[in-house]
Design an enzyme around this catalytic site. Structure first.
Site, PDB file in Angstrom:
ATOM      1  CB  CYS A  48     -66.992  43.835 -23.425  1.00 45.57           C
ATOM      2  SG  CYS A  48     -68.580  43.672 -22.572  1.00 45.57           S
ATOM      3  CG  ASP A  55     -63.218  44.974 -21.429  1.00 44.61           C
ATOM      4  OD1 ASP A  55     -63.669  46.123 -21.288  1.00 44.61           O
ATOM      5  OD2 ASP A  55     -63.935  43.962 -21.435  1.00 44.61           O
TER       6      ASP A  55
END
Length: 150
Positions: A48, A55
């Site tokens: 992120c 992620d």
């Protein structure tokens, strides 16, 4: 067309960033034939750009080759280079598709990024170069919508 692999048959470390990754494009063994190539990366990771937290996504890349194909080891290293790359889901998914399309110049390409929830909301990102060619057998990408634990 002469082809010298950068990775195949050699020891290759994970690139530090997507920009440093070198993709290989050997000649298409069936030029002029409309066929689909699919790569699936069910454990794709990036970071992120705001929080630095990891992620996770299930990435599906479909393409119809023209003069070249993408070599799978080079693609695996390119996708792995996102592990320490900070980018929004849209930037990662569309960026992968655009780089492949710009460098490989396929007849057609699409990418589906099926991202696992961030803040309770799964995000799916889709991009393609245009309409698929006539007569192409184009199976569904086969990734069900996110259903959580239910």
């Amino acid at each position: 067309m002469s082809y010298t692999p950068a990775h195949l048959g050699h020891s290759s470390g994970l690139p530090a960033s997507p920009e440093e990754a070198v993709l290989d494009y050997p000649p298409n063994p069936h030029p002029g034939t409309v066929y689909l190539v699919r790569f699936v990366a069910p454990e794709f990771t990036s970071l992120c750009p705001v929080t630095g937290q990891p992620d996770f996504a299930h990435i599906v890349i479909d393409y119809v080759p023209d003069q070249t194909i993408v070599e799978s080891k080079a693609l695996k290293l390119f996708l792995g280079s996102f592990r320490n790359h900070a980018g929004f889901h849209e930037a990662c998914t569309v960026g992968i598709g655009k780089r492949l399309a710009d460098e490989m110049k396929p007849v057609w390409l699409r990418i589906g990024g099926y991202w696992y929830p961030r803040g309770g909301i799964p995000i799916d990102v889709f991009w393609q170069t245009g309409a698929p060619p006539a007569g192409l057998w184009l199976p569904d990408q086969g990734v069900p919508p996110y259903r959580g634990r239910g």
